[in-house]
Write a protein that holds these residues in place. Structure first.
Motif, PDB file in Angstrom:
ATOM      1  N   VAL A 144       0.867  -1.182   0.000  1.00 27.60           N
ATOM      2  CA  VAL A 144       0.000   0.000   0.000  1.00 27.60           C
ATOM      3  C   VAL A 144       0.902   1.231   0.000  1.00 27.60           C
ATOM      4  CG1 VAL A 144      -1.762   1.291   1.285  1.00 27.60           C
ATOM      5  CG2 VAL A 144      -1.786  -1.223   1.328  1.00 27.60           C
ATOM      6  N   LEU A 145       0.505   2.257  -0.753  1.00 27.47           N
ATOM      7  CA  LEU A 145       1.238   3.520  -0.737  1.00 27.47           C
ATOM      8  C   LEU A 145       0.281   4.622  -0.287  1.00 27.47           C
ATOM      9  CD1 LEU A 145       3.975   4.848  -1.309  1.00 27.47           C
ATOM     10  CD2 LEU A 145       3.179   5.302  -3.641  1.00 27.47           C
ATOM     11  N   LEU A 146       0.628   5.258   0.837  1.00 25.79           N
ATOM     12  CA  LEU A 146      -0.172   6.361   1.372  1.00 25.79           C
ATOM     13  C   LEU A 146       0.465   7.663   0.904  1.00 25.79           C
ATOM     14  CD1 LEU A 146      -0.352   5.068   5.073  1.00 25.79           C
ATOM     15  CD2 LEU A 146      -1.939   4.543   3.182  1.00 25.79           C
ATOM     16  N   MET A 147      -0.335   8.589   0.413  1.00 24.35           N
ATOM     17  CA  MET A 147       0.212   9.854  -0.080  1.00 24.35           C
ATOM     18  C   MET A 147      -0.563  10.995   0.560  1.00 24.35           C
ATOM     19  SD  MET A 147       0.404   8.734  -4.103  1.00 24.35           S
ATOM     20  CE  MET A 147       2.002   9.350  -4.627  1.00 24.35           C
ATOM     21  N   ASP A 148       0.147  11.837   1.341  1.00 20.37           N
ATOM     22  CA  ASP A 148      -0.523  12.935   2.039  1.00 20.37           C
ATOM     23  C   ASP A 148      -0.277  14.242   1.291  1.00 20.37           C
ATOM     24  OD1 ASP A 148      -1.890  14.523   3.785  1.00 20.37           O
ATOM     25  OD2 ASP A 148      -0.797  13.856   5.575  1.00 20.37           O
ATOM     26  N   GLU A 149      -1.228  14.653   0.510  1.00 25.88           N
ATOM     27  CA  GLU A 149      -1.124  15.863  -0.316  1.00 25.88           C
ATOM     28  C   GLU A 149       0.204  15.916  -1.069  1.00 25.88           C
ATOM     29  OE1 GLU A 149      -2.606  19.518   1.265  1.00 25.88           O
ATOM     30  OE2 GLU A 149      -3.297  18.539   3.088  1.00 25.88           O
ATOM     31  N   PRO A 150       0.503  14.889  -1.844  1.00 25.17           N
ATOM     32  CA  PRO A 150       1.842  14.779  -2.440  1.00 25.17           C
ATOM     33  C   PRO A 150       2.151  15.865  -3.469  1.00 25.17           C
ATOM     34  CG  PRO A 150       0.371  13.167  -3.421  1.00 25.17           C
ATOM     35  CD  PRO A 150      -0.363  13.779  -2.262  1.00 25.17           C
ATOM     36  N   SER A 202       4.501  19.374 -12.726  1.00 31.35           N
ATOM     37  CA  SER A 202       4.949  18.239 -11.903  1.00 31.35           C
ATOM     38  C   SER A 202       3.750  17.467 -11.374  1.00 31.35           C
ATOM     39  CB  SER A 202       5.762  18.729 -10.703  1.00 31.35           C
ATOM     40  OG  SER A 202       6.830  19.516 -11.113  1.00 31.35           O
ATOM     41  N   THR A 203       2.716  18.198 -11.006  1.00 31.90           N
ATOM     42  CA  THR A 203       1.497  17.553 -10.504  1.00 31.90           C
ATOM     43  C   THR A 203       0.923  16.620 -11.568  1.00 31.90           C
ATOM     44  OG1 THR A 203       1.011  19.439  -9.095  1.00 31.90           O
ATOM     45  CG2 THR A 203      -0.833  18.016  -9.652  1.00 31.90           C
ATOM     46  N   ARG A 204       0.895  17.112 -12.794  1.00 32.45           N
ATOM     47  CA  ARG A 204       0.338  16.304 -13.873  1.00 32.45           C
ATOM     48  C   ARG A 204       1.167  15.040 -14.094  1.00 32.45           C
ATOM     49  NH1 ARG A 204       1.338  16.432 -19.078  1.00 32.45           N
ATOM     50  NH2 ARG A 204       2.541  18.325 -18.873  1.00 32.45           N
ATOM     51  N   VAL A 205       2.494  15.189 -14.047  1.00 33.96           N
ATOM     52  CA  VAL A 205       3.363  14.019 -14.252  1.00 33.96           C
ATOM     53  C   VAL A 205       3.092  12.973 -13.167  1.00 33.96           C
ATOM     54  CG1 VAL A 205       5.746  13.214 -14.394  1.00 33.96           C
ATOM     55  CG2 VAL A 205       5.122  15.415 -15.406  1.00 33.96           C
ATOM     56  N   ILE A 206       2.954  13.428 -11.933  1.00 31.84           N
ATOM     57  CA  ILE A 206       2.679  12.474 -10.847  1.00 31.84           C
ATOM     58  C   ILE A 206       1.308  11.828 -11.032  1.00 31.84           C
ATOM     59  CG2 ILE A 206       2.199  12.291  -8.357  1.00 31.84           C
ATOM     60  CD1 ILE A 206       4.576  14.107  -7.882  1.00 31.84           C
ATOM     61  N   HIS A 209      -6.363  18.161  -1.476  1.00 29.80           N
ATOM     62  CA  HIS A 209      -7.275  19.301  -1.385  1.00 29.80           C
ATOM     63  C   HIS A 209      -7.728  19.734  -2.756  1.00 29.80           C
ATOM     64  CE1 HIS A 209      -5.989  20.280   2.869  1.00 29.80           C
ATOM     65  NE2 HIS A 209      -7.304  20.233   2.885  1.00 29.80           N
ATOM     66  N   ASN A 210      -7.169  19.086  -3.752  1.00 32.55           N
ATOM     67  CA  ASN A 210      -7.434  19.459  -5.133  1.00 32.55           C
ATOM     68  C   ASN A 210      -8.567  18.567  -5.663  1.00 32.55           C
ATOM     69  OD1 ASN A 210      -7.353  19.525  -7.957  1.00 32.55           O
ATOM     70  ND2 ASN A 210      -5.164  19.988  -7.985  1.00 32.55           N
ATOM     71  N   MET A 211      -9.754  19.141  -5.764  1.00 33.77           N
ATOM     72  CA  MET A 211     -10.923  18.349  -6.156  1.00 33.77           C
ATOM     73  C   MET A 211     -10.777  17.773  -7.561  1.00 33.77           C
ATOM     74  SD  MET A 211     -12.850  18.121  -3.622  1.00 33.77           S
ATOM     75  CE  MET A 211     -11.343  18.157  -2.698  1.00 33.77           C
ATOM     76  N   GLN A 212     -10.150  18.554  -8.453  1.00 27.77           N
ATOM     77  CA  GLN A 212      -9.933  18.035  -9.813  1.00 27.77           C
ATOM     78  C   GLN A 212      -9.029  16.809  -9.755  1.00 27.77           C
ATOM     79  OE1 GLN A 212      -9.608  21.425  -9.227  1.00 27.77           O
ATOM     80  NE2 GLN A 212     -11.617  21.870 -10.066  1.00 27.77           N
ATOM     81  N   GLN A 213      -8.024  16.896  -8.893  1.00 25.86           N
ATOM     82  CA  GLN A 213      -7.108  15.766  -8.771  1.00 25.86           C
ATOM     83  C   GLN A 213      -7.848  14.519  -8.270  1.00 25.86           C
ATOM     84  OE1 GLN A 213      -3.698  15.670  -5.731  1.00 25.86           O
ATOM     85  NE2 GLN A 213      -2.701  15.645  -7.729  1.00 25.86           N
ATOM     86  N   ALA A 258     -10.961  13.852  -8.555  1.00 25.03           N
ATOM     87  CA  ALA A 258     -11.874  13.378  -9.603  1.00 25.03           C
ATOM     88  C   ALA A 258     -11.106  12.693 -10.730  1.00 25.03           C
ATOM     89  CB  ALA A 258     -12.684  14.557 -10.151  1.00 25.03           C
ATOM     90  N   ARG A 259      -9.915  13.210 -11.049  1.00 24.62           N
ATOM     91  CA  ARG A 259      -9.130  12.645 -12.163  1.00 24.62           C
ATOM     92  C   ARG A 259      -8.508  11.304 -11.816  1.00 24.62           C
ATOM     93  NH1 ARG A 259      -7.150  18.119 -13.311  1.00 24.62           N
ATOM     94  NH2 ARG A 259      -5.527  17.793 -11.743  1.00 24.62           N
ATOM     95  N   VAL A 260      -7.908  11.219 -10.624  1.00 25.96           N
ATOM     96  CA  VAL A 260      -7.071  10.038 -10.387  1.00 25.96           C
ATOM     97  C   VAL A 260      -7.728   8.912  -9.605  1.00 25.96           C
ATOM     98  CG1 VAL A 260      -4.971  11.447 -10.480  1.00 25.96           C
ATOM     99  CG2 VAL A 260      -5.916  10.800  -8.260  1.00 25.96           C
ATOM    100  N   SER A 261      -8.779   9.196  -8.834  1.00 30.04           N
ATOM    101  CA  SER A 261      -9.199   8.154  -7.896  1.00 30.04           C
ATOM    102  C   SER A 261     -10.366   7.316  -8.397  1.00 30.04           C
ATOM    103  CB  SER A 261      -9.562   8.782  -6.545  1.00 30.04           C
ATOM    104  OG  SER A 261     -10.750   9.521  -6.635  1.00 30.04           O
ATOM    105  N   ASP A 262     -10.421   6.094  -7.878  1.00 26.97           N
ATOM    106  CA  ASP A 262     -11.553   5.200  -8.142  1.00 26.97           C
ATOM    107  C   ASP A 262     -12.643   5.414  -7.106  1.00 26.97           C
ATOM    108  OD1 ASP A 262     -10.219   3.499 -10.248  1.00 26.97           O
ATOM    109  OD2 ASP A 262      -8.829   3.218  -8.586  1.00 26.97           O
ATOM    110  N   LYS A 263     -12.204   5.574  -5.851  1.00 27.61           N
ATOM    111  CA  LYS A 263     -13.141   5.754  -4.745  1.00 27.61           C
ATOM    112  C   LYS A 263     -12.778   7.043  -4.016  1.00 27.61           C
ATOM    113  CE  LYS A 263     -15.206   1.837  -5.432  1.00 27.61           C
ATOM    114  NZ  LYS A 263     -14.470   0.604  -5.324  1.00 27.61           N
ATOM    115  N   THR A 264     -13.778   7.668  -3.439  1.00 28.02           N
ATOM    116  CA  THR A 264     -13.538   8.889  -2.672  1.00 28.02           C
ATOM    117  C   THR A 264     -14.263   8.799  -1.337  1.00 28.02           C
ATOM    118  OG1 THR A 264     -13.251  10.291  -4.627  1.00 28.02           O
ATOM    119  CG2 THR A 264     -13.910  11.407  -2.610  1.00 28.02           C
ATOM    120  N   ALA A 265     -13.576   9.252  -0.288  1.00 25.24           N
ATOM    121  CA  ALA A 265     -14.210   9.353   1.033  1.00 25.24           C
ATOM    122  C   ALA A 265     -14.149  10.809   1.471  1.00 25.24           C
ATOM    123  CB  ALA A 265     -13.498   8.462   2.045  1.00 25.24           C
ATOM    124  N   PHE A 266     -15.291  11.347   1.866  1.00 26.48           N
ATOM    125  CA  PHE A 266     -15.390  12.743   2.296  1.00 26.48           C
ATOM    126  C   PHE A 266     -15.449  12.800   3.817  1.00 26.48           C
ATOM    127  CE2 PHE A 266     -18.519  16.348   3.105  1.00 26.48           C
ATOM    128  CZ  PHE A 266     -17.524  17.317   3.133  1.00 26.48           C
TER     129      PHE A 266
END
Ligand code: ADP
Ligand code: MG
Length: 294
Positions: A206-212, A220-224, A242-246, A248-256
């Motif tokens: 598992v890889l945890l990423m805290d506002e990477p 750079s954000t786009r490359v990641i 904190h980036n809602m577009q991010q 929406a773009r990258v995740s399969d599941k979201t928890a609010f």
């Protein structure tokens, strides 16, 4: 106030079956339920305290194997605290306490039979501020976690691990001709990708990423973001953003997540990212994802 996390936290010098660095390890068919294939992470009723103050209340969340789960919510709602419970970093804070379970493929990482170093090796973490060893070469930065395991890898094996990890971090093409240059000479975005490569070198589950990406420029954000899809084929990803577009773009599941001045952080809603963003069940979710608060 991000805490630098040297790779010593993710390795165990006394553990010998640490890394699957040999080519043979890749030949195994994946996923393997009880082997080293993709793993599901599940939090069961996790509550957290700092001293007397409860900051998270009974968070239950399944982070499916090989998927990207995004954690969203306003500052202070407990996203980082929750993330830190997932690899046993929460307990490093002297006043911190915790209730509930965190299951990696069904096995509680807080069980007394599970060593803390093994849990942190299986569940790696990337922080908001890139924290490579600045004077160490790019290649040695990638190998840093491995060295601390005490495992002897041949020169060829090391080269293979360096290339594979840097490819996974989306950095290989930019640094392949200067692997001996110091990690501190890279740009911020490159340093963050180096940290991702360093985490991946020890083959976490598992890889945890805290506002990477929050300290990085848009390119750079786009490359990641682009490399995350590929990463998810190797590792289950949980990302705070904190980036809602991010999200929406990258995740399969979201928890609010949400906290108020009188109530600790809790999950308001979670599910497939598309549903959370386009058809939220709770009005507070819709307000947050559309930027109406937070
Ligand atoms: P988020 O990542 O969503 O912004 P955090 O998990 O950092 O939220 O913080 C959740 C709550 O816990 C906040 O009220 C914060 O002030 C508190 N908190 C975080 N870390 C500590 C700590 N080391 N000691 C005491 N309180 C803390
Ligand atoms: Mg945070």
């Amino acid at each position: 106030m991000s805490t630098p996390n040297p790779p010593v936290d993710v390795t165990d010098p006394h553990d010998t079956m640490v890394i699957a660095a040999t080519p043979d390890a890749d030949v195994r068919p994946a996923p393997v339920p009880s082997g080293r294939g993709l793993a599901e992470l599940r939090a069961e009723s996790v509550s957290c305290w700092f001293g007397e103050r409860k900051v998270l209340d009974r968070v239950t969340l399944t982070m499916p194997a090989g998927e990207i789960t995004a954690l969203i919510g306003p500052s202070g709602c407990g996203k980082s605290t929750f993330l830190r419970t997932l690899n046993r970093m929460h307990e490093m804070v002297p006043t911190a306490s915790l209730a509930g379970q965190v299951l990696l493929d069904g096995e509680d990482i807080y069980d007394t039979s599970v060593r803390i170093t093994a849990a942190r090796r299986d569940i790696g973490m990337v922080f908001q501020r890139p924290n490579p060893f600045p004077a160490m070469s790019i290649a040695d930065n990638v190998l840093a976690g491995l060295k601390l395991t005490g495992r002897k890898a041949s020169k060829d094996e090391k080269e293979e691990i360096v290339e594979r990890s840097l490819r996974l971090g989306g950095l290989w093409n930019e640094v392949k001709d200067r692997l001996d240059a110091p990690g501190g000479g890279l740009s911020g975005g490159q340093q963050q990708r180096l940290c991702i490569a360093r985490s991946m070198a020890i083959k976490p589950r598992v890889l945890l990423m805290d506002e990477p990406c929050s300290a990085l420029d848009p390119t750079s954000t786009r490359v990641i973001e682009e490399s995350m899809r590929e990463l998810a084929q190797e590792v289950t990803i949980v990302i705070v953003t904190h980036n809602m577009q991010q999200a929406a773009r990258v995740s399969d599941k979201t928890a609010f997540f949400l906290a108020t001045h009188s109530t600790p952080g809790a999950i308001v809603e979670h599910g497939p990212t598309k549903d959370v963003f386009e058809n939220p069940q709770d009005p507070r979710t819709g307000d947050y994802v559309h930027g109406r608060f937070g």
